[in-house]
Write a protein that holds these residues in place. Sequence first.
Motif: not given
Length: 59
Positions: A19-27
């Motif tokens: 994932s390139s999105s911080f929010v997705e990585r955090a999820l």
Amino acid sequence: MNDEQDWLVQQLNQQASDSSSFVERALFTAAENLVIEQGNRIDQHEGELDGRIWNPDKW
């Protein structure tokens, strides 16, 4: 943890890495931590249950 939990942790880890999105990585990372914690709690409760079943003082 069992094989299904190991597989799920690997999949979540891979998704977080891809994932390139911080929010997705955090999820994905939070979900991975949740699966690991649930596995630990299941193991603890199974051990407690076994201990209570085989303890003659609790019969």
